[in-house]
Design an enzyme around this catalytic site. Structure first.
Site, PDB file in Angstrom:
ATOM      1  N   TYR A  33      22.878  86.866  80.757  1.00 15.86           N
ATOM      2  CA  TYR A  33      21.724  87.748  80.668  1.00 15.86           C
ATOM      3  C   TYR A  33      21.131  87.996  82.044  1.00 15.86           C
ATOM      4  O   TYR A  33      21.448  87.305  83.010  1.00 15.86           O
ATOM      5  CB  TYR A  33      20.669  87.187  79.709  1.00 15.86           C
ATOM      6  N   ARG A  52      24.207  89.817  90.549  1.00 16.36           N
ATOM      7  CA  ARG A  52      24.318  88.524  89.850  1.00 16.36           C
ATOM      8  C   ARG A  52      24.920  88.710  88.460  1.00 16.36           C
ATOM      9  O   ARG A  52      25.705  87.880  88.002  1.00 16.36           O
ATOM     10  CB  ARG A  52      22.958  87.836  89.767  1.00 16.36           C
ATOM     11  N   ARG A 100      35.350  82.958  64.270  1.00 14.76           N
ATOM     12  CA  ARG A 100      34.991  81.780  65.058  1.00 14.76           C
ATOM     13  C   ARG A 100      36.212  80.966  65.474  1.00 14.76           C
ATOM     14  O   ARG A 100      36.947  80.462  64.634  1.00 14.76           O
ATOM     15  CB  ARG A 100      34.014  80.902  64.269  1.00 14.76           C
ATOM     16  N   HIS A 102      37.011  78.631  69.275  1.00 10.92           N
ATOM     17  CA  HIS A 102      36.433  78.340  70.588  1.00 10.92           C
ATOM     18  C   HIS A 102      37.090  79.158  71.707  1.00 10.92           C
ATOM     19  O   HIS A 102      36.416  79.665  72.586  1.00 10.92           O
ATOM     20  CB  HIS A 102      36.541  76.854  70.910  1.00 10.92           C
ATOM     21  N   LYS A 149      24.259  82.778  84.892  1.00  8.62           N
ATOM     22  CA  LYS A 149      23.030  82.980  84.110  1.00  8.62           C
ATOM     23  C   LYS A 149      23.391  83.153  82.632  1.00  8.62           C
ATOM     24  O   LYS A 149      23.374  84.267  82.100  1.00  8.62           O
ATOM     25  CB  LYS A 149      22.243  84.176  84.655  1.00  8.62           C
ATOM     26  N   GLU A 182      15.257  72.970  90.116  1.00 11.00           N
ATOM     27  CA  GLU A 182      14.539  74.235  89.895  1.00 11.00           C
ATOM     28  C   GLU A 182      13.729  74.102  88.627  1.00 11.00           C
ATOM     29  O   GLU A 182      13.740  73.056  87.971  1.00 11.00           O
ATOM     30  CB  GLU A 182      15.533  75.398  89.783  1.00 11.00           C
ATOM     31  N   LEU A 207      20.274  78.155  89.587  1.00  8.45           N
ATOM     32  CA  LEU A 207      20.465  79.599  89.508  1.00  8.45           C
ATOM     33  C   LEU A 207      20.053  80.211  90.851  1.00  8.45           C
ATOM     34  O   LEU A 207      19.025  79.834  91.417  1.00  8.45           O
ATOM     35  CB  LEU A 207      19.602  80.203  88.396  1.00  8.45           C
TER      36      LEU A 207
HETATM   37  N1  PDD Z   1      14.578  83.246  84.468  1.00  5.76           N
HETATM   38  N2  PDD Z   1      16.001  79.523  87.552  1.00  5.76           N
HETATM   39  C1  PDD Z   1      16.178  79.680  86.237  1.00  5.76           C
HETATM   40  C2  PDD Z   1      16.743  78.543  85.456  1.00  5.76           C
HETATM   41  C3  PDD Z   1      15.834  80.897  85.619  1.00  5.76           C
HETATM   42  O1  PDD Z   1      16.021  81.059  84.299  1.00  5.76           O
HETATM   43  C4  PDD Z   1      15.269  81.935  86.401  1.00  5.76           C
HETATM   44  C5  PDD Z   1      14.885  83.260  85.810  1.00  5.76           C
HETATM   45  C6  PDD Z   1      15.101  81.721  87.777  1.00  5.76           C
HETATM   46  C7  PDD Z   1      14.560  82.783  88.688  1.00  5.76           C
HETATM   47  O2  PDD Z   1      15.512  83.802  88.864  1.00  5.76           O
HETATM   48  P1  PDD Z   1      15.083  85.305  89.194  1.00  5.76           P
HETATM   49  O3  PDD Z   1      14.232  85.246  90.403  1.00  5.76           O
HETATM   50  O4  PDD Z   1      16.373  85.969  89.436  1.00  5.76           O
HETATM   51  O5  PDD Z   1      14.349  85.823  87.998  1.00  5.76           O
HETATM   52  C8  PDD Z   1      15.487  80.505  88.320  1.00  5.76           C
HETATM   53  C9  PDD Z   1      14.324  84.479  83.743  1.00  5.76           C
HETATM   54  C10 PDD Z   1      13.192  85.257  84.277  1.00  5.76           C
HETATM   55  C11 PDD Z   1      14.207  84.162  82.267  1.00  5.76           C
HETATM   56  O6  PDD Z   1      14.953  83.282  81.826  1.00  5.76           O
HETATM   57  O7  PDD Z   1      13.423  84.786  81.561  1.00  5.76           O
END
Ligand code: PDD
Length: 287
Positions: A33, A52, A100, A102, A149, A182, A207
């Site tokens: 996403y 990304r 389904r 894997h 992501k 993070e 991330l």
């Molecule tokens: N989240 N780290 C994680 C684990 C995240 O899920 C996000 C963003 C970030 C920041 O990334 P960016 O600056 O690219 O938004 C760091 C989004 C906003 C979400 O899950 O809604």
């Protein structure tokens, strides 16, 4: 007018927007996403998020569902149909629908694409930034590919709930070395005692935040020293300032870690200035 979602080629009323029960995103979290901040109806940091997205999909061998150009048009059309100017755009791409199993489905299975748009109350966000927020720490328990992501966010959801129950807004994951990786949905930063901005390096299992990357550039342009170097929760408490970055939080001052104040317990000048600079730059470069 009600919200509109995009699902696999069609714009549908939000309440009727569904994906199949054998969508691999639903069954295996086999999906990635992206989230864009929306300023005045335009997507912030477009290049970073598209790059990304392509990387996340590539790492999982999911094909781009359409060209970047076509995707931009669909995202913008979703924004237009929702009549939202200030908000967030969510895009999810899964490996598609298959019986389904894997292992991957037959090549050629089309990826599923979902887009939603939600409104953000900018006045409320600014008020929150002016007060600063609390974070709690929690042991790092995610898989080893947090650079992708994916929608596999159960540890993040549990960490966020822990924060919520403690009256905090974000949870910072702390790895086995005692270093902050993070946040559950943001990157973590401090301004240390020497005035140096510090955030975890991207060789770590985090991330690669798009907001984080833009802010590294912006901060350096503003004459600040930035080091991609980890810190402990204790160092955050001894720091002048702390803050988080992300498409949702933008640049958000952190004034408490695990119930104890950071600095004097109020948002600091560096985070406050960087928030303003980031928003200005995002508005100027959005599409
Ligand atoms: N989240 N780290 C994680 C684990 C995240 O899920 C996000 C963003 C970030 C920041 O990334 P960016 O600056 O690219 O938004 C760091 C989004 C906003 C979400 O899950 O809604």
């Amino acid at each position: 007018m009600g919200r509109i979602a995009y699902v696999n080629g069609r714009f549908v009323p939000h309440g009727d927007a569904v994906v199949h029960i054998e969508d691999r995103g639903y069954q295996f979290a086999d999906a990635v996403y992206e989230v864009w901040a929306l300023f005045d109806g335009r997507l912030a940091d477009p290049e970073g998020h598209f790059a990304r997205l392509e990387r996340s999909l590539g790492e999982l061998s999911i094909p781009m569902p359409m060209s970047r150009k076509a995707l931009t048009l669909v995202l913008k059309e979703a924004v237009r149909r929702n009549r939202i100017r200030e908000g967030l755009v969510y895009l999810q791409v899964s490996r598609g629908v298959a019986i389904r199993d894997h292992a991957f489905p037959t090549p050629g299975t089309p990826p599923s694409v979902v887009i939603t748009v939600s409104r953000v109350d900018r006045a409320a966000s600014e008020a929150r930034a002016a007060k600063g927020v609390a974070v709690v720490t929690t042991p790092e328990n995610r898989w080893g590919r947090c650079d992708i992501k994916t929608v596999g966010l159960l540890p993040n959801a549990l960490a966020k709930q822990k924060a919520r129950q403690a009256g905090a807004v974000e949870a910072w994951f702390v790895d086995e070395l005692g270093l902050v990786t993070e946040g559950a949905s943001s990157n973590a930063w401090i301004v240390d005692g020497d005035g140096i901005l510090r955030t975890r390096d991207t060789n770590a299992n985090i991330l690669r935040g798009v907001t984080r990357l833009s802010l590294v550039t912006l901060a350096r342009e503003a004459g600040l020293k930035v080091e991609e170097r980890p810190f402990t929760p204790q160092e955050a408490l001894e720091a002048r300032e702390a803050f988080i970055t992300g498409a949702g939080s933008l640049v958000l001052p952190v004034v408490k870690v695990d119930g104890k104040p950071v600095g004097d317990g109020t948002p600091g000048p560096v985070a406050t200035k960087l928030r303003r600079l980031y928003i200005e730059r995002a508005k100027a470069t959005s599409v």
